[in-house]
Design a protein around this motif. Sequence first.
Motif, short mmCIF file in Angstrom:
data_model
loop_
_atom_site.label_atom_id
_atom_site.label_comp_id
_atom_site.label_asym_id
_atom_site.label_seq_id
_atom_site.Cartn_x
_atom_site.Cartn_y
_atom_site.Cartn_z
N TRP A 271 -2.10 6.43 15.71
CA TRP A 271 -3.43 5.96 15.33
C TRP A 271 -3.74 4.65 16.05
O TRP A 271 -4.42 3.78 15.52
CB TRP A 271 -3.51 5.75 13.80
CG TRP A 271 -3.13 6.97 13.01
CD1 TRP A 271 -3.43 8.26 13.32
CD2 TRP A 271 -2.38 7.01 11.80
NE1 TRP A 271 -2.90 9.10 12.35
CE2 TRP A 271 -2.27 8.36 11.41
CE3 TRP A 271 -1.80 6.03 10.98
CZ2 TRP A 271 -1.59 8.76 10.25
CZ3 TRP A 271 -1.14 6.44 9.82
CH2 TRP A 271 -1.03 7.79 9.46
N TRP B 174 0.84 -1.20 0.00
CA TRP B 174 0.00 0.00 0.00
C TRP B 174 0.87 1.24 0.00
O TRP B 174 0.64 2.19 -0.76
CB TRP B 174 -0.92 0.00 1.22
CG TRP B 174 -1.91 1.13 1.20
CD1 TRP B 174 -3.17 1.08 0.72
CD2 TRP B 174 -1.68 2.47 1.63
NE1 TRP B 174 -3.78 2.32 0.83
CE2 TRP B 174 -2.88 3.19 1.39
CE3 TRP B 174 -0.61 3.15 2.19
CZ2 TRP B 174 -3.02 4.55 1.70
CZ3 TRP B 174 -0.74 4.51 2.51
CH2 TRP B 174 -1.94 5.19 2.25
N LEU C 120 -6.84 2.68 8.03
CA LEU C 120 -6.19 3.80 8.74
C LEU C 120 -5.23 4.53 7.81
O LEU C 120 -5.22 5.76 7.75
CB LEU C 120 -5.38 3.26 9.93
CG LEU C 120 -6.06 3.13 11.28
CD1 LEU C 120 -5.09 2.54 12.28
CD2 LEU C 120 -6.59 4.45 11.78
N LEU C 121 -4.42 3.75 7.09
CA LEU C 121 -3.45 4.37 6.17
C LEU C 121 -4.19 5.17 5.10
O LEU C 121 -3.79 6.28 4.75
CB LEU C 121 -2.59 3.28 5.52
CG LEU C 121 -1.54 2.63 6.43
CD1 LEU C 121 -0.94 1.40 5.76
CD2 LEU C 121 -0.44 3.62 6.79
N GLU C 122 -5.27 4.60 4.59
CA GLU C 122 -6.04 5.28 3.55
C GLU C 122 -6.62 6.60 4.06
O GLU C 122 -6.57 7.62 3.38
CB GLU C 122 -7.15 4.35 3.07
CG GLU C 122 -7.84 4.75 1.78
CD GLU C 122 -6.90 4.74 0.57
OE1 GLU C 122 -6.12 3.78 0.42
OE2 GLU C 122 -6.94 5.71 -0.19
N HIS D 225 -5.50 8.51 6.34
CA HIS D 225 -4.48 9.53 6.63
C HIS D 225 -3.49 9.68 5.50
O HIS D 225 -2.38 10.20 5.68
CB HIS D 225 -3.74 9.15 7.92
CG HIS D 225 -4.63 9.09 9.13
ND1 HIS D 225 -5.01 10.21 9.82
CD2 HIS D 225 -5.24 8.04 9.73
CE1 HIS D 225 -5.80 9.86 10.82
NE2 HIS D 225 -5.96 8.55 10.80
N LYS D 226 -3.88 9.29 4.30
CA LYS D 226 -2.95 9.29 3.15
C LYS D 226 -2.39 10.70 2.88
O LYS D 226 -1.18 10.88 2.73
CB LYS D 226 -3.71 8.79 1.93
CG LYS D 226 -2.81 8.60 0.71
CD LYS D 226 -3.39 7.64 -0.30
CE LYS D 226 -4.51 8.20 -1.10
NZ LYS D 226 -4.94 7.32 -2.19
N ILE E 151 2.29 6.09 -1.68
CA ILE E 151 3.16 7.13 -1.13
C ILE E 151 4.48 7.23 -1.91
O ILE E 151 4.79 8.28 -2.48
CB ILE E 151 3.45 6.89 0.37
CG1 ILE E 151 2.16 6.65 1.17
CG2 ILE E 151 4.24 8.07 0.96
CD1 ILE E 151 1.21 7.84 1.23
N GLU F 5 -2.24 13.33 4.73
CA GLU F 5 -1.41 13.79 5.86
C GLU F 5 -0.01 13.21 5.73
O GLU F 5 1.01 13.89 5.90
CB GLU F 5 -2.05 13.23 7.13
CG GLU F 5 -1.83 14.01 8.40
CD GLU F 5 -2.56 13.35 9.56
OE1 GLU F 5 -3.63 12.73 9.33
OE2 GLU F 5 -2.06 13.43 10.67
N PHE F 6 0.04 11.96 5.40
CA PHE F 6 1.28 11.21 5.25
C PHE F 6 2.12 11.79 4.11
O PHE F 6 3.31 12.05 4.24
CB PHE F 6 0.91 9.78 4.90
CG PHE F 6 1.78 8.75 5.54
CD1 PHE F 6 1.35 7.45 5.62
CD2 PHE F 6 3.03 9.06 6.05
CE1 PHE F 6 2.14 6.48 6.21
CE2 PHE F 6 3.82 8.10 6.63
CZ PHE F 6 3.36 6.79 6.70
N TYR G 271 2.64 9.84 14.16
CA TYR G 271 1.19 9.69 14.02
C TYR G 271 0.75 8.52 14.91
O TYR G 271 1.13 7.39 14.66
CB TYR G 271 0.83 9.38 12.56
CG TYR G 271 1.31 10.44 11.60
CD1 TYR G 271 2.51 10.27 10.90
CD2 TYR G 271 0.60 11.61 11.38
CE1 TYR G 271 2.97 11.24 10.04
CE2 TYR G 271 1.06 12.59 10.51
CZ TYR G 271 2.25 12.40 9.83
OH TYR G 271 2.71 13.36 8.99
#
Lengths: 162, 152
Positions: free
Chosen positions: A142, A108, B138-140, B142-143, A113, B145-146, A140
């Motif tokens: 979470w 992912w 979660l990753l999606e 906050h994409k 990214i 932001e990341f 972060y």
Amino acid sequence: MKLTLVEEIISTEDLRGVIEEVKEYKKWFIHNQIKLKVSQRHKVSIRPELSNAAEALLDQANDGKELTATKIEDLIGYLEHCLIKSPLVRITLAAIPSAPIKHKIVAWLRTNISPSMLVDFRFNSSLLGGMVVISGSHIYDWSLRRQLLESKDKLDGVLRRV
Amino acid sequence: MPKELKQQLIEESEEEYRKILERSSTRLSKELDETVERINLSVKKMSADVVTKELKSYEHLFEQYKNNALEEFDSSKEQTSNYQNELKAKLLEDIEKEKERLFALIDNKLSDAVMAFLLEAMQHEVDLGAQSDYLLKLLEEHKEEFKQALGS
């Protein structure tokens, strides 16, 4: 030649390991080439056993054609460049992640990214769930633990209603 | 003038004189008594007036002092009553604040206890396999932001 990090290479340690493997392979390759040039009758020394990651990378490097020392050198250069320049994140999970989970997360990240992202995985059971991601100076949180702690004020209201 | 006549005149004069003296003396005595009586009456009246006047003055003063004392007493009573009410109100307020503080403390302690219990109970046997979709979600979420963090 288009090179991309394979899914087996997740962390910086993985990458360093593969770089060493490819370097050793290069030594063997060159030595073997010299032997063959000198005499076809020389026995080819046993090819070193490589990891899946190293094999996959060498396949990328030869691009379906004959592998050369130059291509191996380019591959090493690319991998060392990744080691220095690739973005690195540290992800802490609530338990030790299995390989499939690591691959999913890294896939992912490399899709969304950065294609050469490296990830160091850690674990801390007190997170309960979710993850904590550290990227440079950014943190972060979470995690489920943080969500519970942030909801602590609501707990007062719940306790009064009980 | 013959001596006997002279003697007789002298005796009659003396008798007359004596009578006049007696009458005068009696009249004087009577008038003196009346005067003394009148003076006594006047003195008595004056004394009575003075005493009455003084008594009235004392009575008036006493009345004034009594009224002042009563006023001060009433004022003190009112002040005391006000002060009592203020103290009562302050005490009730303090009790209420202390109650709220204790409730908040209890709530806080209970919350801490529940949190500690949840953390202790849930941190073992964590199943990441069950969480894998949640982790990707979660990753999606906050994409962006990341990406911004990596960009900076």
